[in-house]
Design a protein around this motif. Sequence first.
Motif, short mmCIF file in Angstrom:
data_model
loop_
_atom_site.label_atom_id
_atom_site.label_comp_id
_atom_site.label_asym_id
_atom_site.label_seq_id
_atom_site.Cartn_x
_atom_site.Cartn_y
_atom_site.Cartn_z
N LEU A 294 0.83 -1.20 0.00
CA LEU A 294 0.00 0.00 0.00
C LEU A 294 0.87 1.26 0.00
O LEU A 294 0.55 2.25 -0.66
CB LEU A 294 -0.93 0.00 1.21
N THR A 295 1.97 1.22 0.73
CA THR A 295 2.85 2.38 0.82
C THR A 295 3.44 2.71 -0.55
O THR A 295 3.45 3.88 -0.97
CB THR A 295 3.98 2.10 1.83
N LEU A 296 3.93 1.70 -1.27
CA LEU A 296 4.50 1.97 -2.58
C LEU A 296 3.41 2.29 -3.60
O LEU A 296 3.63 3.09 -4.52
CB LEU A 296 5.35 0.79 -3.05
N ALA A 297 2.24 1.69 -3.44
CA ALA A 297 1.12 2.03 -4.33
C ALA A 297 0.74 3.49 -4.19
O ALA A 297 0.43 4.17 -5.18
CB ALA A 297 -0.07 1.14 -4.04
N ALA A 298 0.75 4.00 -2.96
CA ALA A 298 0.40 5.40 -2.73
C ALA A 298 1.40 6.34 -3.39
O ALA A 298 1.08 7.50 -3.68
CB ALA A 298 0.33 5.69 -1.23
N VAL A 304 -4.96 2.93 -7.81
CA VAL A 304 -6.19 3.24 -7.09
C VAL A 304 -5.89 4.05 -5.83
O VAL A 304 -6.59 5.01 -5.51
CB VAL A 304 -6.93 1.93 -6.75
N LEU A 305 -4.84 3.67 -5.11
CA LEU A 305 -4.53 4.36 -3.87
C LEU A 305 -3.92 5.74 -4.12
O LEU A 305 -4.19 6.69 -3.39
CB LEU A 305 -3.59 3.51 -3.00
N HIS A 306 -3.11 5.87 -5.17
CA HIS A 306 -2.50 7.16 -5.48
C HIS A 306 -3.56 8.20 -5.83
O HIS A 306 -3.40 9.40 -5.54
CB HIS A 306 -1.50 7.02 -6.61
N THR A 307 -4.66 7.78 -6.45
CA THR A 307 -5.73 8.73 -6.75
C THR A 307 -6.36 9.28 -5.48
O THR A 307 -6.99 10.33 -5.50
CB THR A 307 -6.81 8.07 -7.62
#
Length: 372
Positions: A294-298, A304-307
């Motif tokens: 989740l941390t790297l996705a953000a 989805v998480l970065h949005t």
Amino acid sequence: MEIEARWMRGGTSKCWVFDAEHLQEGGTSLDVLLPRLFGSPDPRQIDGVGGATSTTSKAVILHRPVSDEVDVEYTFAQVGIEEASVDWGSNCGNGSAVVGLYAIERGWVIPTGDVTRIVTRNTNTNQIIVQRVATPAGALASVPEAQMPGVPFPGYAVGLGFQDPAGKTTGALLPTGAATDTITAGGARWTVSMVDAGAPVVMVRAEELGLDPARYDSWRAGVELQLDTLEQIRRQAAVRMGLVPTAAEAARAIPKLAIVAAPALAGPGADASVMMLSMGKLHPALAITGSIALTLAARTAGTVLHTITGDTLGSTLRLRTPAGVIETWSEEHDATLLVGVDRTARTIATTIIHLPEVPGSAVAASLAGATR
């Protein structure tokens, strides 16, 4: 048969911790031995040491490495409950928190300074995790005092830093090459992000499940009504990520599935709200290996998480979970990235587990095969 073991809490999980040499003495396949020790298959695990939930049916097997690159190697085992099975395909971040503490308590590592640095390697994923255990004045405190969300009592402070965690299972941070993909399941199309860091994770927007981001406390009931559809999404993601050739072959433990949304303005300070599934059920807090993904996705544009989080994140990411807000952190030193989270751990018991019969046939190479 008698097996020496320690019962330890790491983060929001409990696990049985074994010295690899102790498990080798019986010569029995670990895929047979561990379910019998834990009391599986049985939803209550009544005739074994398992805790009858996904967060308490875990084993950690430690090795003293022959090289000087790491201080301790360990293998994680997710032991089935209703099935007499063992999943070796992933690591457990909460379970990882016991490794450094165990090494200090056993005298494998000598404390130095107020924080002792222990380099560990998880053999399931070949992931290096740098652990920082609090040792004020060069020793473990007589009474641990560190607190963390989701655990009512204190333990020893343990920082877990996953070194360059991207792609350890599939070979790429974005296994499909795309920040978002579309999966069809339950008669609907779902926009998802599939990310591999710490553990493979597939992320789904809460809104697509009909969940209100402003009413996080109401998510549980809505998620439980859609577990079958979420399992279909997860299994299809396993194929898309290259973990298995068919959805039917998907492991129970990976990929993990996370439901994400923007935090409620009136809720606790967080960058995103998250609810994660583990072994087909809602996780009571957060899978720590999943939190690394989740941390790297953000921090990866287009996911989805970065949005939700955007480009304004600092060195920490605050995730609202059923157990409270959990913070992850990122550090970079000499082109090496550490992505981590702070946990607590403690030893609950040191004991001998008694097994009246030795199950299965002797398989001399079982441990080596399980810790590939």
